[in-house]
Design a protein around this motif. Structure first.
Motif, short mmCIF file in Angstrom:
data_model
loop_
_atom_site.label_atom_id
_atom_site.label_comp_id
_atom_site.label_asym_id
_atom_site.label_seq_id
_atom_site.Cartn_x
_atom_site.Cartn_y
_atom_site.Cartn_z
N GLN A 86 -107.12 -60.52 9.19
CA GLN A 86 -106.55 -59.93 10.39
C GLN A 86 -105.12 -60.41 10.58
O GLN A 86 -104.84 -61.61 10.45
N ALA A 87 -104.21 -59.50 10.90
CA ALA A 87 -102.81 -59.87 11.07
C ALA A 87 -102.62 -60.63 12.39
O ALA A 87 -103.31 -60.38 13.38
N ILE A 88 -101.68 -61.58 12.36
CA ILE A 88 -101.35 -62.35 13.56
C ILE A 88 -100.16 -61.71 14.30
O ILE A 88 -100.09 -61.70 15.52
N LEU A 89 -99.23 -61.15 13.54
CA LEU A 89 -98.04 -60.54 14.13
C LEU A 89 -98.23 -59.05 14.35
O LEU A 89 -98.93 -58.39 13.57
N TYR A 110 -104.76 -69.68 10.17
CA TYR A 110 -106.04 -69.21 9.62
C TYR A 110 -106.91 -70.39 9.21
O TYR A 110 -106.45 -71.52 9.06
N LYS A 111 -108.17 -70.09 9.00
CA LYS A 111 -109.12 -71.07 8.50
C LYS A 111 -110.17 -70.34 7.67
O LYS A 111 -110.30 -69.11 7.76
N VAL A 119 -110.18 -66.26 8.47
CA VAL A 119 -110.35 -65.84 9.87
C VAL A 119 -109.29 -66.54 10.70
O VAL A 119 -108.80 -67.62 10.35
N ILE A 120 -108.92 -65.93 11.81
CA ILE A 120 -107.85 -66.47 12.65
C ILE A 120 -108.33 -67.71 13.41
O ILE A 120 -109.41 -67.75 13.95
N ASP A 121 -107.45 -68.73 13.41
CA ASP A 121 -107.63 -69.90 14.24
C ASP A 121 -106.77 -69.67 15.48
O ASP A 121 -105.54 -69.66 15.39
N ALA A 145 -102.76 -69.73 15.63
CA ALA A 145 -102.14 -68.40 15.67
C ALA A 145 -101.09 -68.32 16.78
O ALA A 145 -100.03 -67.70 16.61
N LYS A 146 -101.36 -68.97 17.90
CA LYS A 146 -100.39 -68.99 19.00
C LYS A 146 -99.12 -69.72 18.59
O LYS A 146 -98.01 -69.34 18.98
#
Length: 242
Positions: free
Chosen positions: A239-242, A154-155, A164-166, A170-171
């Motif tokens: 926002q969830a990453i998983l 995140y960032k 917010v997702i980076d 995130a990968k």
């Protein structure tokens, strides 16, 4: 409050009379003599005085000359503040009606006021800290980002206070959990070595270690959408990453 700045024409160990000095500039506050205090900033809140301090930052001055010290302060708190500011610039006070006055003379009351002001300063910092803490707790209870280190993946966008997702990071996070699920017997060190071999890097662009892998795995709930702050856990707005 009328203030005149003077500088000596010649240096001498004897007490210099006002006739031995040169007028540099006159500062004046219209209205009530004395000075007010900005209680939050702990500084003298008078335009003329502040203009004088600005002048002192760019010019060499020996004395601030005033008719009487009451023109500079009417309370011990203001007195300490004035002394504090003038000592920063190595400037003394010359009073026409109090020729023996000097800010360098020791006064027991100054020690008392200085101590009280230090306590007041500490109190104000603690009060600000408590207010910030209450604000952060309230935001955390609503699932919003309440500050602190931003987790990998995140960032925080400039000018915004939300996560917010980076995409690149995130990968990496997703890959950690994929490897953990695929190779259940692998140690943290093995997971770190595999990530590094695949070209993944930390936020700082460095190689992963087992400590950082454990930190990612320990945040599974966060990466799944929960927000944790201190003793507070809530459905996160991120926002969830998983």
């Amino acid at each position: 409050m009328d203030i005149a700045l003077h500088t000596k024409k010649m240096k001498s160990k004897r007490i210099v009379r006002l006739t031995d000095t040169r007028l540099l500039r006159l500062f004046k506050d219209e209205g009530i003599s004395g000075a007010k205090v900005d209680e939050e900033a702990l500084e003298v809140d008078r335009i003329g005085f502040q203009e004088m301090l600005e002048y002192l930052t760019h010019h060499e001055v020996d004395y601030v000359v005033t008719l009487n010290t009451s023109r500079l302060w009417r309370s011990d708190i203001v007195k300490v503040l004035v002394h504090r500011e003038l000592k920063k610039y190595g400037v003394d006070i010359r009073s026409i009606e109090q020729p023996q006055y000097s800010i360098h003379k020791k006064d027991p009351s100054d020690f008392l006021i200085n101590g009280l002001m230090e306590l007041l300063d500490q109190y104000q910092r603690l009060e600000i800290s408590l207010k910030l803490g209450r604000g952060r707790n309230k935001k955390a209870q609503q699932g919003g980002y309440a500050g602190g280190n931003v987790a990998l993946g995140y960032k925080v966008e400039k000018g915004k206070k939300s996560l917010v997702i980076d995409d690149r990071q995130a990968k990496t996070v997703q890959r950690v959990f994929d490897l953990k699920e695929q190779y259940t017997s692998w140690t943290l060190t093995q997971l770190a070595e595999q990530l590094n071999e695949e070209g993944h890097r930390t936020k700082q662009g460095k190689l992963f270690t087992k400590v950082q892998i454990k930190r990612i795995l320990d945040r599974k709930a966060f990466y799944s959408g929960l927000y944790h702050y201190g003793e507070i856990t809530a459905n996160g707005k991120h926002q969830a990453i998983l």
